[in-house]
Design a protein around this motif. Structure first.
Motif, short mmCIF file in Angstrom:
data_model
loop_
_atom_site.label_atom_id
_atom_site.label_comp_id
_atom_site.label_asym_id
_atom_site.label_seq_id
_atom_site.Cartn_x
_atom_site.Cartn_y
_atom_site.Cartn_z
N UNK A 39 0.68 -1.14 0.05
CA UNK A 39 -0.01 0.01 -0.18
C UNK A 39 0.79 1.07 -0.02
N UNK A 40 2.05 1.12 0.29
CA UNK A 40 3.00 2.20 0.37
C UNK A 40 4.35 1.93 0.00
N UNK A 41 4.80 2.66 -1.02
CA UNK A 41 6.22 2.52 -1.21
C UNK A 41 6.97 3.72 -1.75
N UNK A 42 8.35 3.93 -1.22
CA UNK A 42 9.10 4.92 -1.21
C UNK A 42 10.62 4.81 -1.58
N UNK A 43 11.12 5.49 -2.56
CA UNK A 43 12.75 5.46 -2.84
C UNK A 43 13.40 6.51 -2.11
N UNK A 44 14.42 6.17 -1.36
CA UNK A 44 15.02 7.42 -0.56
C UNK A 44 16.48 7.40 -1.51
N UNK A 45 16.54 8.67 -1.95
CA UNK A 45 17.73 9.18 -2.57
C UNK A 45 18.38 10.18 -1.95
N UNK A 46 19.63 10.05 -1.30
CA UNK A 46 20.41 10.75 -0.21
C UNK A 46 19.64 11.33 0.82
N UNK A 47 18.87 10.33 1.23
CA UNK A 47 17.93 11.09 2.42
C UNK A 47 16.60 11.82 2.06
N UNK A 48 16.30 12.06 0.66
CA UNK A 48 15.18 12.77 0.28
C UNK A 48 14.37 11.70 -0.38
N UNK A 49 12.97 11.65 0.22
CA UNK A 49 11.85 10.62 -0.24
C UNK A 49 11.55 11.05 -1.64
N UNK A 70 26.25 8.60 -3.81
CA UNK A 70 24.89 8.47 -3.73
C UNK A 70 24.32 7.31 -2.81
N UNK A 71 23.48 7.57 -2.01
CA UNK A 71 22.88 6.62 -1.20
C UNK A 71 21.38 6.34 -1.81
N UNK A 72 20.88 4.82 -2.05
CA UNK A 72 19.65 4.69 -2.49
C UNK A 72 18.95 3.44 -1.55
N UNK A 73 17.63 3.79 -1.20
CA UNK A 73 17.12 2.73 -0.38
C UNK A 73 15.46 2.55 -0.85
N UNK A 74 14.97 1.26 -0.57
CA UNK A 74 13.48 1.48 -1.00
C UNK A 74 12.85 0.74 0.12
N UNK A 75 11.95 1.62 0.67
CA UNK A 75 10.91 0.93 1.43
C UNK A 75 9.57 0.86 1.22
N UNK A 76 9.07 -0.12 1.81
CA UNK A 76 7.55 -0.56 1.47
C UNK A 76 6.71 -0.83 2.68
N UNK A 82 -1.48 -3.87 12.28
CA UNK A 82 -0.73 -2.84 11.69
C UNK A 82 0.10 -3.18 10.38
N UNK A 83 0.71 -2.28 9.68
CA UNK A 83 1.23 -2.83 8.45
C UNK A 83 2.69 -3.28 8.51
N UNK A 84 3.01 -4.29 7.93
CA UNK A 84 4.47 -4.84 7.83
C UNK A 84 5.24 -3.87 6.97
N UNK A 85 6.60 -3.62 7.38
CA UNK A 85 7.29 -2.73 6.72
C UNK A 85 8.62 -3.65 6.25
N UNK A 86 9.12 -3.28 5.01
CA UNK A 86 10.24 -3.90 4.53
C UNK A 86 11.07 -3.00 3.81
N UNK A 87 12.45 -3.21 3.70
CA UNK A 87 13.51 -2.34 3.27
C UNK A 87 14.65 -3.13 2.25
N UNK A 88 14.91 -2.32 1.29
CA UNK A 88 15.91 -3.08 0.37
C UNK A 88 17.45 -3.06 1.20
N UNK A 89 17.36 -2.14 2.46
CA UNK A 89 18.72 -1.83 2.84
C UNK A 89 19.40 -0.78 1.77
N UNK A 90 20.61 -0.18 2.35
CA UNK A 90 20.82 1.19 1.34
C UNK A 90 22.21 0.60 0.53
#
Length: 276
Positions: A39-49, A70-76, A82-90
């Motif tokens: 239901x929710x997904x975000x890419x975080x590039x250098x700390x910016x969503x 540059x740092x890149x992470x994907x969170x969902x 309550x929702x389960x969260x997942x992360x790709x790691x940085x």
């Protein structure tokens, strides 16, 4: 009722962590595996969503990198309550926009040569570069580079020559040396002894000697040799070239007089005058 406590699994498939590129635009792709809808997904590039859409367990997003690391992470999050969260790691991605530093170390700027052959040498601060482009008087050719150095023998043309070397790294960054200007003047100076006349017979133990030098370049030295003994003599610039004058001491019998003129290119000529 469905019980789902498993965190979504997020994998960035491209780029790999540690990737280095010369292009600022980069596409981030990957997969998401989840027991419940995302239901929710975000890419975080250098700390910016950055908004990110996951469709059928896949995502793809074009981002713009900054120079350097540059740092890149994907969170969902899934739809569980309550929702389960997942992360790709940085992961880290480096944007390399630094051009290689190229320098021509020889010949040096303003060098005057008396022969056309010259060895062009220089350095490149990137040891991975194996070839460079030499621009000699506007004409390009490829030259080999080994461990950050290059050396190539070339024939210059008479007169003014320009030398430039360019090199590109694996990421498309091009470095250029400064332009080196070299002069080639292979013609020798023309020396004339005006007095005394050749074959002169005199009873004087000293005679004045004078003459002139004609050359297209600056004369740096005039040398007088009398009977094998040499010394530098003074000379002055004139409207037609350079003039010299001095006195010489003679010995009994035939005397040989040589005047030699040199320029910055170390070419010379001479005239021998036997004097009785």
């Amino acid at each position: 009722v469905t019980y789902d406590s498993t965190r979504p699994s997020v994998t960035i498939t491209s780029p790999s962590s540690g990737h280095v590129t010369g292009a600022a635009s980069l596409t981030v792709t990957g997969n998401v595996t989840s027991g419940s809808p995302i239901t929710e997904s975000t890419l975080i590039l250098n700390g910016e969503e950055v908004p990110l859409e996951v469709t059928a367990g896949r995502f793809s997003k074009q981002v713009t990198l900054l120079p350097g690391t540059n740092t890149i992470e994907v969170r969902v999050k899934d739809s569980a309550a309550p929702p389960n969260s997942g992360s790709s790691g940085t992961i880290t991605v480096t944007l390399d926009k630094k051009a290689p530093e190229v320098a021509v170390t020889s010949p040096t700027e303003g060098l005057l040569l008396g022969t056309p052959a010259v060895t062009i040498t220089g350095t490149i601060d990137d040891p991975s570069i194996s070839s460079a482009t030499l621009v000699l008087n506007g004409i390009t050719s490829q030259i080999e580079v080994a461990e950050g150095t290059f050396s190539v023998l070339k024939d210059l043309r008479e007169g003014t020559n320009t030398i430039l070397v360019m090199a590109s790294d694996a990421y498309g960054n091009r470095g250029t040396s400064g332009t080196v200007t070299v002069e080639v003047h292979s013609g020798k100076p023309s020396v004339t002894i005006s007095t005394p006349a050749t074959g002169l017979i005199t009873n004087a133990s000293t005679v004045p000697i004078s003459g002139s030098v004609v050359h297209g370049q600056t004369i740096t030295e005039v040398t007088l040799t009398v009977n094998g003994v040499s010394r530098a003599i003074e000379f002055l610039e004139s409207n037609s070239g350079w003039e010299f004058g001095t006195e010489v001491s003679l010995v009994e019998g035939v005397n040989t007089i040589v005047v030699r003129a040199s320029d910055n290119a170390v070419s010379y000529t001479h005239l021998t005058l036997p004097t009785n």
